[in-house]
Write an enzyme that holds these catalytic residues in place. Structure first.
Site, short mmCIF file in Angstrom:
data_model
loop_
_atom_site.label_atom_id
_atom_site.label_comp_id
_atom_site.label_asym_id
_atom_site.label_seq_id
_atom_site.Cartn_x
_atom_site.Cartn_y
_atom_site.Cartn_z
N HIS A 38 0.90 -1.28 0.23
CA HIS A 38 0.02 0.01 -0.04
C HIS A 38 0.92 1.18 0.02
O HIS A 38 2.19 1.01 0.40
CB HIS A 38 -0.79 -0.08 1.38
N GLU A 120 2.62 -0.94 4.23
CA GLU A 120 2.37 0.46 3.87
C GLU A 120 3.65 1.06 3.45
O GLU A 120 4.71 1.18 4.44
CB GLU A 120 1.56 1.24 4.84
N HIS A 156 -2.35 -2.89 -3.28
CA HIS A 156 -4.06 -2.70 -2.96
C HIS A 156 -4.71 -2.89 -4.10
O HIS A 156 -5.78 -3.23 -4.11
CB HIS A 156 -3.77 -1.65 -1.94
N ASP A 166 -3.72 2.37 -4.64
CA ASP A 166 -2.27 2.42 -4.23
C ASP A 166 -1.76 1.06 -4.54
O ASP A 166 -2.25 0.01 -4.53
CB ASP A 166 -2.41 2.82 -2.53
ZN LIG Z 1 -4.33 0.68 0.55
#
Ligand SMILES: [Zn+2]
Length: 195
Positions: A38, A120, A156, A166
């Site tokens: 992400h 992330e 994602h 993303d």
């Molecule tokens: Zn995401």
């Protein structure tokens, strides 16, 4: 001295641990076979602050910035957060289910949170990421595939198409593949983009 294990109860020692309350158990007998990549930054495009870490630990003051208002009451997390510097933070044990993917499906299987690791990257959807982040991500993915039966890493955007975008077009899958050498999971097919 005995060698310290790289993993401890699903926590990766090289990461800075910052425990989030936003997690739950994985369903019984569920192998972790997917890594989901992400991007996030708060406010979007602003780096170096601690808002993302605060969001993932339910400590974000949502009145601190107008764009935080929509985040009020949100309970989200990821296992890992890779900062622009390449520094890695961990919020949830990999043995547990983090709350990063939402409604999602990959290869006909839904609820990706049940069977994935969420990573992330500090950044902005569609923008480029720092080489230090790609190196750290490759290091982390290599460690993950040694510890868990992770076969594949996707964005994602791949598991929630139309709903999520993303990390987006600026993410260098080819660079990640190079950084992984032979040591990582399968990546999405990278199409040649001719200039
Ligand atoms: Zn995401």
């Amino acid at each position: 001295m005995p060698r310290r294990e790289v993993w401890h109860n699903g926590w990766w020692r090289p990461a800075h641990a910052l425990a989030s309350p936003n997690f739950g158990p994985r369903p019984a007998q569920t192998a972790v076979t997917l890594a989901v990549i992400h991007s996030i930054s708060l406010p979007p495009g602003h780096y170096r602050g601690d808002a993302v870490a605060r969001l993932f630990t339910n400590r974000l003051d949502c009145s601190a910035h107008p764009c935080f208002e929509g985040l009020r009451g949100l309970e989200v997390s990821a296992h890992f957060f890779v900062r622009r510097s390449g520094r890695v933070l961990q919020f949830v044990s990999c043995e547990q289910r983090a709350w990063h993917a939402g409604r999602s499906q990959w290869r006909g299987r839904d609820n990706c949170n049940d069977w994935s690791i969420g990573i992330e990257l500090e950044g902005l959807e569609g923008d480029a990421f720092e080489p230090a982040q790609i190196q750290s991500l490759a290091h982390l993915l290599r460690a993950l595939v040694r510890r868990y039966p992770i076969a594949e890493a996707v964005g994602h955007e791949h598991i929630a198409p139309g709903r999520k975008g993303d990390p987006g077009a600026g993410f260098d899958w080819r660079g990640l593949k190079r950084a992984l050498r032979e040591g990582g999971p399968r990546l999405p097919v990278i199409e040649d983009r001719k200039a």
